[in-house]
Design an enzyme around this catalytic site. Structure first.
Site, PDB file in Angstrom:
ATOM      1  N   GLU A  46      43.435  18.886  43.011  1.00  0.00           N
ATOM      2  CA  GLU A  46      42.352  19.836  43.339  1.00  0.00           C
ATOM      3  C   GLU A  46      41.426  19.287  44.416  1.00  0.00           C
ATOM      4  OE1 GLU A  46      42.407  23.218  42.905  1.00  0.00           O
ATOM      5  OE2 GLU A  46      42.623  22.701  40.800  1.00  0.00           O
ATOM      6  N   SER A 142      42.712  36.792  45.682  1.00  0.00           N
ATOM      7  CA  SER A 142      42.658  37.027  47.129  1.00  0.00           C
ATOM      8  C   SER A 142      44.013  36.723  47.774  1.00  0.00           C
ATOM      9  CB  SER A 142      41.547  36.205  47.775  1.00  0.00           C
ATOM     10  OG  SER A 142      41.725  34.825  47.594  1.00  0.00           O
ATOM     11  N   ASP A 186      46.615  28.264  47.930  1.00  0.00           N
ATOM     12  CA  ASP A 186      46.780  29.540  47.235  1.00  0.00           C
ATOM     13  C   ASP A 186      47.920  30.362  47.821  1.00  0.00           C
ATOM     14  OD1 ASP A 186      44.476  28.608  46.127  1.00  0.00           O
ATOM     15  OD2 ASP A 186      43.164  30.133  47.010  1.00  0.00           O
TER      16      ASP A 186
HETATM   17  P1  ADP Z   1      39.892  34.594  43.639  1.00  0.00           P
HETATM   18  O1  ADP Z   1      40.848  34.510  44.771  1.00  0.00           O
HETATM   19  O2  ADP Z   1      39.758  33.304  42.899  1.00  0.00           O
HETATM   20  O3  ADP Z   1      40.181  35.712  42.706  1.00  0.00           O
HETATM   21  P2  ADP Z   1      38.118  35.214  45.794  1.00  0.00           P
HETATM   22  O4  ADP Z   1      36.635  35.309  45.879  1.00  0.00           O
HETATM   23  O5  ADP Z   1      38.819  34.317  46.700  1.00  0.00           O
HETATM   24  O6  ADP Z   1      38.444  34.856  44.255  1.00  0.00           O
HETATM   25  O7  ADP Z   1      38.742  36.648  45.989  1.00  0.00           O
HETATM   26  C1  ADP Z   1      38.234  37.756  45.272  1.00  0.00           C
HETATM   27  C2  ADP Z   1      38.061  38.918  46.228  1.00  0.00           C
HETATM   28  O8  ADP Z   1      39.358  39.393  46.629  1.00  0.00           O
HETATM   29  C3  ADP Z   1      37.395  40.109  45.595  1.00  0.00           C
HETATM   30  O9  ADP Z   1      35.991  39.993  45.654  1.00  0.00           O
HETATM   31  C4  ADP Z   1      37.912  41.246  46.475  1.00  0.00           C
HETATM   32  O10 ADP Z   1      37.198  41.291  47.693  1.00  0.00           O
HETATM   33  C5  ADP Z   1      39.317  40.798  46.796  1.00  0.00           C
HETATM   34  N1  ADP Z   1      40.299  41.397  45.863  1.00  0.00           N
HETATM   35  C6  ADP Z   1      41.127  40.732  45.031  1.00  0.00           C
HETATM   36  N2  ADP Z   1      41.904  41.579  44.325  1.00  0.00           N
HETATM   37  C7  ADP Z   1      41.550  42.817  44.720  1.00  0.00           C
HETATM   38  C8  ADP Z   1      41.970  44.138  44.362  1.00  0.00           C
HETATM   39  N3  ADP Z   1      42.912  44.356  43.436  1.00  0.00           N
HETATM   40  N4  ADP Z   1      41.375  45.178  44.982  1.00  0.00           N
HETATM   41  C9  ADP Z   1      40.418  44.978  45.914  1.00  0.00           C
HETATM   42  N5  ADP Z   1      39.985  43.776  46.281  1.00  0.00           N
HETATM   43  C10 ADP Z   1      40.525  42.695  45.707  1.00  0.00           C
HETATM   44 MG    MG Z   2      40.617  33.295  46.493  1.00  0.00          MG
END
Ligand code: ADP
Ligand code: MG
Length: 401
Positions: A46, A142, A186
Site C-alpha cells: 500500500e 472509480s 487500481d
Molecule cells: P473509490 O474509487 O474508492 O470508490 P473514488 O473517490 O476514487 O473512490 O471514486 C468514487 C467516485 O467515482 C464517485 O464519487 C463518482 O464520482 C464515481 N463513480 C463511481 N461509481 C459510479 C457510478 N456507478 N455512477 C456514477 N459515478 C460513479
Molecule cells: Mg478510486
C-alpha cells in the site's frame, strides 16, 4: 449492536440484463453490448505504487456494468443508475476541466483513448452504467467505471488497444481528466486480474504476474469491512504523502524508493534528517519488501501452509501505515484490532486510507463471527454501521454480452 450481514454481489447475469434494459429505457433503443470491470482490494503493498513499488491486488466480485452503443452522430451521452447527473456533449469538445462530476470518469477515458481513434470524424456513443462497487469505499469504484468504459469503447470503436493500453488510458483519465492523483494499481487490477489469482504488479513497468491465491479451496476467506468513514483521494493528504515520499527519494539520490535496497535500510534512513520524511521512507521501503516476502510464501506453498506468516505480514503492513505513513483513521484501526482479537490470521487497511475499507484473512467458517466482532466494536466506539463483503478473486474487465 445489530446482526452483521455479509453482503453478496448481485447475480452477474441478471445485472447484465438489467443494465441492458436500463440503457433501452434511457435511450429508446437496444445497446450494442454490455461490458464490465471489477473493483479491487489490494492484499498487500500500500502506498508504494507511485514509488515504482510492488503490490498484490485482486479483483472482487462487485463490478461496474456498462451498456453502450455507437451512434450515427458526434454526441456523447452518459448516464448512471447511481446518479441523476447526466452528461451530453460533443465528442470533439471533450477536454480536462470541461466535464463536471462523475461523467468525467467515463468521458475522460474516451478523451484518453483519442490517439487510438483514427480519422478526424468524431464518433458519438451512448453509455449507461450500473455500478455495484460501493462508491468511495476504497474498493475502487472509480477504476471499475473507467475500465468498463474502456472495454466498451475498445469494442464499439474497434480501437485495437491492448489491455495495457487500456490500463494506461484509464490512469490518464483519472489523473489528467478527473484530476485525481492516483498511481496505477487500481486500473491494472481492474483490467488485468484473473480468477483464482492475485496479481503481483510491478509499478515500475506495469508488468504483472498472476499468483495462485486459492482461498475458498483452503477453507479461508478474505473479509472486507467497508468502514463507511470519510475517504477522499483527490484530497490533500494523499498528495502530501506522495510528496513526502518523493522528497525522501530526492534526499537519497534515487529516482524512486524502489531503488533502495532494503538490506541497507538503516543506512539510508540515517541520511534523512527530517523525522517525518524518514518514517514515510521507512514505510515505502519495508512495504515493498513485505510484498516480496508475501509473494515468496505464495510461490513456496498454499495459502493454508503460509497462513500464519501471511497474516503477520498483513498485520505489519497495517501497523506501518498507521505509525509511519499515518494514513489510517480510528475506524480503520478499530476494524483491524477487532478482527485480530476475533481470531483473524491478519488484518489491514486496504486502499489509500483516510477511511475506506479493511481486509481480514480469516477461516471461512469464522467470517461471520469476525464480522460480528467488528460490528460490535463499531457500536461500542460510536462509529456507525460498517458493511461487510467476502472477496473472491474474480476476472478483470471484459465483455459480458
Ligand atoms: P473509490 O474509487 O474508492 O470508490 P473514488 O473517490 O476514487 O473512490 O471514486 C468514487 C467516485 O467515482 C464517485 O464519487 C463518482 O464520482 C464515481 N463513480 C463511481 N461509481 C459510479 C457510478 N456507478 N455512477 C456514477 N459515478 C460513479
Ligand atoms: Mg478510486
Amino acid at each position: 449492536s445489530s446482526d452483521a450481514v455479509i453482503l453478496e454481489a448481485p447475480d452477474r447475469g441478471e445485472t447484465v440484463d438489467a443494465t441492458a434494459r436500463a440503457f433501452a429505457e434511457a435511450f429508446g433503443y437496444e445497446p450494442d453490448g454490455v461490458w464490465s470491470a471489477p473493483g479491487r482490494v489490494n492484499i498487500i503493498g500500500e502506498h508504494v505504487d507511485y514509488q515504482d513499488g510492488l503490490c498484490l491486488p485482486m479483483a472482487i466480485s462487485h463490478r461496474c456494468f456498462v451498456a453502450a452503443a455507437r451512434t450515427p452522430t458526434d454526441l456523447v451521452r452518459v448516464r448512471s443508475a447511481q446518479s441523476d447527473v447526466v452528461f451530453e456533449g460533443q465528442a470533439g469538445d471533450l477536454a480536462p476541466d470541461a466535464v463536471e462530476g462523475w461523467p468525467a470518469y467515463v468521458t475522460g477515458v474516451l478523451w484518453a483513448l483519442r490517439p487510438f481513434i483514427s480519422g478526424a470524424v468524431q464518433q458519438g456513443v451512448d453509455i449507461y452504467l450500473d455500478g455495484h462497487v460501493p462508491l468511495g469505499s476504497g474498493l475502487s469504484s472509480s477504476a471499475s467505471v473507467e475500465c468498463a468504459s474502456a472495454e466498451a469503447l475498445e469494442s464499439l470503436l474497434s480501437l485495437g488497444t491492448t489491455p495495457l493500453d487500456r490500463v494506461r488510458a484509464c490512469i490518464a483519465a483519472e489523473n489528467d481528466f478527473v484530476g485525481a492523483s492516483t498511481g496505477g494499481l487500481d486500473q491494472s487490477a481492474s483490467v488485468l486480474a484473473r480468477e483464482g489469482r492475485a496479481l503481483l504488479l510491478d509499478c515500475r513497468d506495469f508488468s504483472t504476474t498472476p499468483v495462485a491465491w486459492d482461498l475458498a479451496g483452503q477453507g479461508l476467506a478474505l473479509l472486507i469491512t467497508d468502514t463507511r468513514a470519510e475517504h477522499s483521494h483527490a484530497g490533500g493528504e494523499y498528495a502530501d504523502r506522495r510528496r513526502d515520499s518523493e522528497r525522501a527519494a530526492e534526499i537519497l539520490g534515487v529516482g524512486t524508493l524502489r531503488d533502495i535496497d532494503p538490506a541497507g535500510l538503516d543506512e539510508a534512513l540515517g541520511r534523512i534528517d527530517d523525522e517525518v520524511v524518514r518514517r514515510r521512507a521507512r514505510h515505502v521501503i519495508t512495504e515493498i519488501q513485505r510484498v516480496r516476502d508475501f509473494d515468496a510464501l505464495l510461490e513456496r506453498g498454499s495459502v493454508r501452509e503460509g497462513v500464519a506468516q501471511l497474516g503477520a505480514l498483513l498485520n505489519a503492513s497495517h501497523d506501518s501505515l498507521r505509525d509511519d505513513y499515518e494514513v489510517t483513521v480510528p475506524a480503520l484501526d478499530v476494524a483491524v484490532d477487532a478482527a485480530r482479537a476475533a481470531g483473524a490470521h491478519g488484518s489491514r487497511m486496504t486502499g489509500g486510507g483516510f477511511g475506506g475499507s479493511t481486509i481480514a484473512l480469516v477461516e471461512a467458517d469464522s467470517a461471520q463471527d469476525v464480522a460480528q466482532a467488528i460490528a460490535d466494536a463499531f457500536a461500542r466506539e460510536g462509529l456507525g454501521s460498517p458493511a461487510f463483503f467476502l472477496a473472491l478473486p474474480e476476472d478483470g474487465s471484459g465483455q459480458d454480452r
